[in-house]
Write a protein that holds these residues in place. Structure first.
Motif, PDB file in Angstrom:
ATOM      1  N   ASP A  20     -22.466  75.439  -8.490  1.00 43.95           N
ATOM      2  CA  ASP A  20     -23.349  76.566  -8.754  1.00 43.95           C
ATOM      3  C   ASP A  20     -24.630  76.389  -7.942  1.00 43.95           C
ATOM      4  OD1 ASP A  20     -24.948  74.668 -10.126  1.00 43.95           O
ATOM      5  OD2 ASP A  20     -23.914  75.083 -12.014  1.00 43.95           O
ATOM      6  N   TYR A  21     -25.583  77.259  -8.192  1.00 45.34           N
ATOM      7  CA  TYR A  21     -26.854  77.193  -7.474  1.00 45.34           C
ATOM      8  C   TYR A  21     -28.005  77.069  -8.463  1.00 45.34           C
ATOM      9  CZ  TYR A  21     -23.979  78.460  -3.515  1.00 45.34           C
ATOM     10  OH  TYR A  21     -22.999  78.452  -2.545  1.00 45.34           O
ATOM     11  N   VAL A  22     -27.767  76.253  -9.474  1.00 48.86           N
ATOM     12  CA  VAL A  22     -28.697  76.060 -10.579  1.00 48.86           C
ATOM     13  C   VAL A  22     -29.399  74.718 -10.425  1.00 48.86           C
ATOM     14  CG1 VAL A  22     -28.895  75.841 -13.092  1.00 48.86           C
ATOM     15  CG2 VAL A  22     -27.248  77.453 -12.100  1.00 48.86           C
ATOM     16  N   SER A  23     -30.688  74.698 -10.692  1.00 45.98           N
ATOM     17  CA  SER A  23     -31.444  73.448 -10.660  1.00 45.98           C
ATOM     18  C   SER A  23     -31.241  72.683 -11.960  1.00 45.98           C
ATOM     19  CB  SER A  23     -32.931  73.735 -10.439  1.00 45.98           C
ATOM     20  OG  SER A  23     -33.144  74.391  -9.201  1.00 45.98           O
ATOM     21  N   SER A  64     -30.800  75.366  -5.536  1.00 46.31           N
ATOM     22  CA  SER A  64     -30.702  76.750  -5.067  1.00 46.31           C
ATOM     23  C   SER A  64     -29.882  76.920  -3.802  1.00 46.31           C
ATOM     24  CB  SER A  64     -32.104  77.332  -4.869  1.00 46.31           C
ATOM     25  OG  SER A  64     -32.852  76.557  -3.952  1.00 46.31           O
ATOM     26  N   PHE A  65     -29.546  75.824  -3.120  1.00 45.63           N
ATOM     27  CA  PHE A  65     -28.690  75.894  -1.934  1.00 45.63           C
ATOM     28  C   PHE A  65     -27.341  75.210  -2.177  1.00 45.63           C
ATOM     29  CE2 PHE A  65     -32.939  76.508  -0.406  1.00 45.63           C
ATOM     30  CZ  PHE A  65     -32.818  77.442   0.615  1.00 45.63           C
ATOM     31  N   SER A 107     -26.884  73.519   1.936  1.00 47.34           N
ATOM     32  CA  SER A 107     -27.096  74.420   3.069  1.00 47.34           C
ATOM     33  C   SER A 107     -26.366  73.902   4.305  1.00 47.34           C
ATOM     34  CB  SER A 107     -28.595  74.541   3.363  1.00 47.34           C
ATOM     35  OG  SER A 107     -28.809  75.284   4.542  1.00 47.34           O
ATOM     36  N   ARG A 121     -32.074  70.373   2.384  1.00 47.09           N
ATOM     37  CA  ARG A 121     -31.373  71.284   1.467  1.00 47.09           C
ATOM     38  C   ARG A 121     -29.871  71.006   1.453  1.00 47.09           C
ATOM     39  NH1 ARG A 121     -35.014  74.620   4.369  1.00 47.09           N
ATOM     40  NH2 ARG A 121     -36.771  75.341   3.082  1.00 47.09           N
ATOM     41  N   SER A 131     -21.419  74.921  -2.673  1.00 50.08           N
ATOM     42  CA  SER A 131     -21.955  74.277  -3.874  1.00 50.08           C
ATOM     43  C   SER A 131     -21.029  73.217  -4.451  1.00 50.08           C
ATOM     44  CB  SER A 131     -22.245  75.340  -4.948  1.00 50.08           C
ATOM     45  OG  SER A 131     -21.067  76.055  -5.291  1.00 50.08           O
ATOM     46  N   SER A 145     -39.199  70.759  -9.566  1.00 51.17           N
ATOM     47  CA  SER A 145     -37.821  71.255  -9.491  1.00 51.17           C
ATOM     48  C   SER A 145     -36.865  70.410 -10.329  1.00 51.17           C
ATOM     49  CB  SER A 145     -37.334  71.267  -8.033  1.00 51.17           C
ATOM     50  OG  SER A 145     -38.076  72.158  -7.236  1.00 51.17           O
ATOM     51  N   HIS A 196     -34.717  67.377  -4.242  1.00 47.58           N
ATOM     52  CA  HIS A 196     -33.599  66.980  -5.089  1.00 47.58           C
ATOM     53  C   HIS A 196     -33.335  65.497  -4.932  1.00 47.58           C
ATOM     54  CE1 HIS A 196     -31.399  67.510  -1.279  1.00 47.58           C
ATOM     55  NE2 HIS A 196     -30.306  66.991  -1.828  1.00 47.58           N
ATOM     56  N   ASP A 234     -33.732  70.614  -7.298  1.00 49.50           N
ATOM     57  CA  ASP A 234     -33.476  71.954  -6.773  1.00 49.50           C
ATOM     58  C   ASP A 234     -32.004  72.110  -6.406  1.00 49.50           C
ATOM     59  OD1 ASP A 234     -33.662  74.457  -5.615  1.00 49.50           O
ATOM     60  OD2 ASP A 234     -34.551  73.723  -3.752  1.00 49.50           O
TER      61      ASP A 234
END
Length: 340
Positions: free
Chosen positions: A133-136, A125-126, A178, A159, A195, A74, A108, A123
């Motif tokens: 943003d939700y970008v790795s 994504s959360f 999250s 997360r 985010s 990731s 992460h 990672d």
């Protein structure tokens, strides 16, 4: 995720040993295999901090540089790729900074520089990287939302992430990622995710000395030795969306969070436990614990077999625990065992 383990004496000769699951290279041995007994790693620079994540490791040298190894799919190693590293490797993009703190989450990573910048990768994504943003990310990227503030500590959970900021207006803790179990502490209601870093409610007047995160749990220790927890409830109790102070007659100096439990170290060197008995992580599988009661009535308990032992340090993984005393102990199947 294990709690960060600091090496206090730079002058003492160091050796680094690893064992356990190794199929992602997280043992740093150069092999993709599990090890059932400790393995001595090749000579490394003198280290000041280790943080173990889901299947990767971050190490800080006394020269304030960063090494990472293990699972990198990731981007959590910060090497600019999505591959595993079987041996410790320098995070070159951070070489121009003096890194004073770091934390490894599930997938992460977070790094804090001496000048107070926060960098994250892996990672996203959360929203746990805090970049809006939700970008790795495969390289550590500065969290621009906090660039004008002084970050002194980072704690990465499964997360989500917490950041501790120091400033002229007092300490503040920020959460991002999250929030489905209340682990961000930013609202009286659960939030799916955020985010961008947001201030944790209820700690603005608290002089926070350290923060912790693991699984869906979050915790903070104050300078006057009080413990605050929020997120997933321990021992099957309800989740908590805002920091709650653990009412006790003890003064705490360290907290180590697992997925289902927590270890607490007092100023007197006593060790206490909070949470359920899943996998025997608390060495006391027979007792149920209620987080709605005061400590003396059962909120946290002393660990059987350790009542006359003065503990120097504690650490928790997802479902296991370790303490240091001058000797080393761990837990397996609910019993305290000496492991070193």
């Amino acid at each position: 995720m294990e709690a960060n383990e600091r090496v206090e004496d730079e002058e003492e000769k160091q050796e680094l040993w690893s064992w356990g699951a190794g199929t992602d290279g997280q043992l740093g041995t150069g092999k993709l295999q599990d090890e059932h007994v400790p393995q001595l790693l090749p000579v490394l620079p003198s280290l000041s901090l280790l943080s173990c994540g889901g299947a990767h490791v971050i190490a800080l040298t006394h020269g304030k540089k960063v090494l990472t190894w293990g699972r990198g799919t990731s981007g959590q190693l910060g090497h600019g790729d999505l591959v595993n590293s079987l041996e410790p490797k320098s995070v070159e993009v951070l070489n121009n900074f003096n890194i004073t703190h770091a934390s490894a989450g599930w997938n992460h990573s977070g790094f804090v520089s001496e000048c107070g910048y926060l960098f994250t990768c892996g990672d996203g994504s959360f929203g746990q990287l805090g970049h809006g943003d939700y970008v790795s990310q495969s390289y550590p990227v500065k969290v621009s939302h906090l660039a004008s503030r002084h970050v002194c500590e980072i704690a990465c959970g499964m997360r989500h992430s917490l950041a501790l900021l120091k400033g002229e207006h007092g300490d503040q803790v920020y959460g991002f990622g999250s929030g489905k179990r209340g682990q961000l502490g930013i609202s009286k209601e659960k939030v799916k995710s955020v985010s961008l870093p947001q201030s944790v409610s209820g700690l603005q007047e608290v002089d926070v000395s350290s923060i912790s995160a693991n699984g869906d749990h979050s915790a903070a220790l104050s300078s006057d030795a009080h413990l605050y927890t929020w997120g997933r409830g321990f021992g099957g109790t309800p989740d908590v969306c805002c920091p709650n102070r653990v009412i006790s007659r003890y003064s705490f100096k360290q907290a180590a969070l697992g997925w289902n439990h927590a270890l607490l170290l007092t100023d007197e060197g006593d060790i206490l436990m909070l949470g359920g008995s899943h996998h025997g992580v608390l060495s006391n599988p027979q007792k149920e614990i209620s987080v709605n009661q005061d400590l003396d009535q059962g909120q946290v308990k002393e660990i059987p077999g350790l009542d006359r032992i003065k503990v120097a340090g504690i650490a928790s993984g997802s479902e296991h625990s370790v303490i240091t005393t001058g000797k080393h102990f761990g837990w397996h199947n609910g019993r305290a065992l000496r492991v070193g």
